[in-house]
Design a protein around this motif. Structure first.
Motif, PDB file in Angstrom:
ATOM      1  N   TRP A 185      20.781  27.978  32.436  1.00 64.25           N
ATOM      2  CA  TRP A 185      19.536  28.512  31.880  1.00 64.25           C
ATOM      3  C   TRP A 185      18.386  28.304  32.853  1.00 64.25           C
ATOM      4  CZ3 TRP A 185      22.824  25.534  28.750  1.00 64.25           C
ATOM      5  CH2 TRP A 185      23.511  26.259  27.774  1.00 64.25           C
ATOM      6  N   ALA A 186      18.420  27.214  33.606  1.00 65.94           N
ATOM      7  CA  ALA A 186      17.359  26.934  34.569  1.00 65.94           C
ATOM      8  C   ALA A 186      17.320  28.015  35.641  1.00 65.94           C
ATOM      9  CB  ALA A 186      17.570  25.563  35.212  1.00 65.94           C
ATOM     10  N   ARG A 187      18.465  28.429  36.105  1.00 66.94           N
ATOM     11  CA  ARG A 187      18.523  29.483  37.128  1.00 66.94           C
ATOM     12  C   ARG A 187      17.956  30.790  36.593  1.00 66.94           C
ATOM     13  NH1 ARG A 187      23.024  33.106  38.665  1.00 66.94           N
ATOM     14  NH2 ARG A 187      22.387  34.024  40.633  1.00 66.94           N
ATOM     15  N   ALA A 188      18.364  31.158  35.400  1.00 66.47           N
ATOM     16  CA  ALA A 188      17.866  32.397  34.795  1.00 66.47           C
ATOM     17  C   ALA A 188      16.357  32.310  34.567  1.00 66.47           C
ATOM     18  CB  ALA A 188      18.591  32.677  33.484  1.00 66.47           C
ATOM     19  N   ALA A 189      15.877  31.185  34.081  1.00 67.79           N
ATOM     20  CA  ALA A 189      14.443  31.024  33.810  1.00 67.79           C
ATOM     21  C   ALA A 189      13.642  31.062  35.103  1.00 67.79           C
ATOM     22  CB  ALA A 189      14.189  29.715  33.063  1.00 67.79           C
ATOM     23  N   PHE A 190      14.167  30.490  36.176  1.00 69.36           N
ATOM     24  CA  PHE A 190      13.453  30.509  37.453  1.00 69.36           C
ATOM     25  C   PHE A 190      13.352  31.938  37.994  1.00 69.36           C
ATOM     26  CE2 PHE A 190      13.129  30.120  42.075  1.00 69.36           C
ATOM     27  CZ  PHE A 190      11.969  29.377  42.153  1.00 69.36           C
ATOM     28  N   ASN A 191      14.448  32.692  37.910  1.00 65.97           N
ATOM     29  CA  ASN A 191      14.417  34.086  38.368  1.00 65.97           C
ATOM     30  C   ASN A 191      13.402  34.903  37.568  1.00 65.97           C
ATOM     31  OD1 ASN A 191      16.362  33.686  40.327  1.00 65.97           O
ATOM     32  ND2 ASN A 191      18.039  34.266  38.992  1.00 65.97           N
ATOM     33  N   ILE A 192      13.337  34.665  36.276  1.00 63.86           N
ATOM     34  CA  ILE A 192      12.410  35.417  35.441  1.00 63.86           C
ATOM     35  C   ILE A 192      10.975  34.912  35.640  1.00 63.86           C
ATOM     36  CG2 ILE A 192      11.863  36.090  33.075  1.00 63.86           C
ATOM     37  CD1 ILE A 192      14.919  36.014  32.584  1.00 63.86           C
ATOM     38  N   ALA A 193      10.809  33.651  36.034  1.00 66.90           N
ATOM     39  CA  ALA A 193       9.464  33.155  36.373  1.00 66.90           C
ATOM     40  C   ALA A 193       8.899  33.941  37.547  1.00 66.90           C
ATOM     41  CB  ALA A 193       9.504  31.666  36.694  1.00 66.90           C
ATOM     42  N   ILE A 194       9.732  34.203  38.531  1.00 67.13           N
ATOM     43  CA  ILE A 194       9.289  35.001  39.678  1.00 67.13           C
ATOM     44  C   ILE A 194       8.976  36.425  39.228  1.00 67.13           C
ATOM     45  CG2 ILE A 194       9.998  35.950  41.909  1.00 67.13           C
ATOM     46  CD1 ILE A 194      11.662  33.342  42.244  1.00 67.13           C
ATOM     47  N   TYR A 195       9.831  36.987  38.378  1.00 66.01           N
ATOM     48  CA  TYR A 195       9.594  38.330  37.848  1.00 66.01           C
ATOM     49  C   TYR A 195       8.318  38.366  37.008  1.00 66.01           C
ATOM     50  CZ  TYR A 195      10.433  42.590  35.094  1.00 66.01           C
ATOM     51  OH  TYR A 195      10.316  43.793  34.468  1.00 66.01           O
ATOM     52  N   THR A 196       8.063  37.317  36.256  1.00 65.02           N
ATOM     53  CA  THR A 196       6.852  37.253  35.438  1.00 65.02           C
ATOM     54  C   THR A 196       5.604  37.172  36.310  1.00 65.02           C
ATOM     55  OG1 THR A 196       8.080  36.164  33.671  1.00 65.02           O
ATOM     56  CG2 THR A 196       5.696  35.974  33.583  1.00 65.02           C
ATOM     57  N   LEU A 197       5.724  36.545  37.463  1.00 62.62           N
ATOM     58  CA  LEU A 197       4.580  36.455  38.366  1.00 62.62           C
ATOM     59  C   LEU A 197       4.261  37.805  39.007  1.00 62.62           C
ATOM     60  CD1 LEU A 197       2.542  34.429  39.476  1.00 62.62           C
ATOM     61  CD2 LEU A 197       4.109  34.018  41.359  1.00 62.62           C
ATOM     62  N   LEU A 198       5.297  38.607  39.292  1.00 64.51           N
ATOM     63  CA  LEU A 198       5.121  39.910  39.938  1.00 64.51           C
ATOM     64  C   LEU A 198       5.943  40.973  39.207  1.00 64.51           C
ATOM     65  CD1 LEU A 198       5.538  38.606  43.589  1.00 64.51           C
ATOM     66  CD2 LEU A 198       3.388  39.173  42.464  1.00 64.51           C
ATOM     67  N   PRO A 199       5.526  41.403  38.013  1.00 65.77           N
ATOM     68  CA  PRO A 199       6.366  42.300  37.222  1.00 65.77           C
ATOM     69  C   PRO A 199       6.303  43.774  37.627  1.00 65.77           C
ATOM     70  CG  PRO A 199       4.385  41.824  36.012  1.00 65.77           C
ATOM     71  CD  PRO A 199       4.339  40.988  37.272  1.00 65.77           C
ATOM     72  N   PHE A 200       5.244  44.180  38.293  1.00 68.45           N
ATOM     73  CA  PHE A 200       5.110  45.599  38.626  1.00 68.45           C
ATOM     74  C   PHE A 200       5.863  45.912  39.915  1.00 68.45           C
ATOM     75  CE2 PHE A 200       1.472  44.515  36.005  1.00 68.45           C
ATOM     76  CZ  PHE A 200       1.575  45.482  35.022  1.00 68.45           C
ATOM     77  N   GLY A 201       6.670  46.954  39.875  1.00 69.45           N
ATOM     78  CA  GLY A 201       7.505  47.316  41.018  1.00 69.45           C
ATOM     79  C   GLY A 201       8.909  46.768  40.908  1.00 69.45           C
ATOM     80  N   SER A 202       9.208  46.067  39.820  1.00 73.77           N
ATOM     81  CA  SER A 202      10.547  45.515  39.579  1.00 73.77           C
ATOM     82  C   SER A 202      10.919  45.764  38.129  1.00 73.77           C
ATOM     83  CB  SER A 202      10.581  44.011  39.844  1.00 73.77           C
ATOM     84  OG  SER A 202      10.215  43.721  41.157  1.00 73.77           O
ATOM     85  N   ARG A 203      12.198  45.617  37.834  1.00 73.56           N
ATOM     86  CA  ARG A 203      12.653  45.721  36.446  1.00 73.56           C
ATOM     87  C   ARG A 203      13.876  44.847  36.267  1.00 73.56           C
ATOM     88  NH1 ARG A 203      16.627  49.996  35.494  1.00 73.56           N
ATOM     89  NH2 ARG A 203      17.297  50.733  37.516  1.00 73.56           N
ATOM     90  N   ALA A 204      14.104  44.454  35.039  1.00 75.00           N
ATOM     91  CA  ALA A 204      15.261  43.629  34.700  1.00 75.00           C
ATOM     92  C   ALA A 204      16.342  44.522  34.106  1.00 75.00           C
ATOM     93  CB  ALA A 204      14.868  42.542  33.711  1.00 75.00           C
ATOM     94  N   VAL A 205      17.550  44.394  34.634  1.00 75.74           N
ATOM     95  CA  VAL A 205      18.689  45.154  34.119  1.00 75.74           C
ATOM     96  C   VAL A 205      19.865  44.208  33.926  1.00 75.74           C
ATOM     97  CG1 VAL A 205      17.981  47.347  35.179  1.00 75.74           C
ATOM     98  CG2 VAL A 205      19.454  45.797  36.434  1.00 75.74           C
ATOM     99  N   SER A 206      20.827  44.655  33.161  1.00 70.99           N
ATOM    100  CA  SER A 206      22.027  43.852  32.956  1.00 70.99           C
ATOM    101  C   SER A 206      22.798  43.754  34.277  1.00 70.99           C
ATOM    102  CB  SER A 206      22.899  44.496  31.883  1.00 70.99           C
ATOM    103  OG  SER A 206      24.053  43.728  31.671  1.00 70.99           O
ATOM    104  N   ARG A 207      23.334  42.583  34.550  1.00 67.53           N
ATOM    105  CA  ARG A 207      24.035  42.357  35.807  1.00 67.53           C
ATOM    106  C   ARG A 207      25.249  43.250  35.947  1.00 67.53           C
ATOM    107  NH1 ARG A 207      23.648  37.004  36.048  1.00 67.53           N
ATOM    108  NH2 ARG A 207      25.491  36.642  34.809  1.00 67.53           N
ATOM    109  N   ASP A 208      25.928  43.579  34.835  1.00 65.62           N
ATOM    110  CA  ASP A 208      27.107  44.436  34.949  1.00 65.62           C
ATOM    111  C   ASP A 208      26.741  45.878  35.310  1.00 65.62           C
ATOM    112  OD1 ASP A 208      26.061  45.059  32.477  1.00 65.62           O
ATOM    113  OD2 ASP A 208      27.910  44.755  31.369  1.00 65.62           O
ATOM    114  N   GLU A 209      25.499  46.306  35.054  1.00 61.02           N
ATOM    115  CA  GLU A 209      25.046  47.625  35.508  1.00 61.02           C
ATOM    116  C   GLU A 209      24.899  47.660  37.023  1.00 61.02           C
ATOM    117  OE1 GLU A 209      21.530  49.160  33.614  1.00 61.02           O
ATOM    118  OE2 GLU A 209      22.156  48.364  31.670  1.00 61.02           O
TER     119      GLU A 209
END
Length: 134
Positions: A40-64
């Motif tokens: 969970w720490a790894r996932a939360a850290f990745n999303i912390a970075i995404y939360t800091l810079l959300p424009f120009g990126s998007r979250a998708v399912s890893r299997d996609e």
């Protein structure tokens, strides 16, 4: 990243995006301290970075992205997401929802409100997500 995304990310950081990214970072550190919470720490850290810079990126399912299922996108990922939801997901989602409501009051804040709503959804179910350029 486009110039518009850069500008939106700078405004985002200045008007409150940094405090939600900090919340994600705190959740990541707490999960890492418990040792059991390292996935969970790894996932939360990745999303912390995404939360800091959300424009120009998007979250998708890893299997996609990879084209195949893995532990995080299968049954264990569902169990991990349920545990996450109970431990940290609900309060991060609540923070994003409250912030989205504040931004939605003004017309100029609507793009930021929409970004917070997307992040609230990710806050509830982050395992198995990957951040990719938009």
């Amino acid at each position: 990243m486009s110039p518009v995304s850069i500008l939106l990310n700078l405004i985002w950081i200045l008007i409150g995006g940094a405090w939600m990214a900090f919340g994600w970072l705190v959740a990541s550190v707490i999960m890492a301290i418990t040792i059991i919470g390292l996935p969970w720490a790894r996932a939360a850290f990745n999303i912390a970075i995404y939360t800091l810079l959300p424009f120009g990126s998007r979250a998708v399912s890893r299997d996609e992205v990879t084209g195949m299922s893995d532990i995080g996108t299968g049954a264990l990922g569902v169990i991990g997401n349920i545990i996450w939801l109970v431990l940290a997901g609900w309060w991060l989602a609540l923070g994003h929802l409250l912030t989205a409501v504040l931004f939605a009051i003004t017309i100029i804040g609507l793009p930021f409100a929409w970004a917070h709503l997307k992040l609230a959804g990710i806050a509830l179910w982050p395992i198995g997500k990957v951040i990719v350029p938009a």
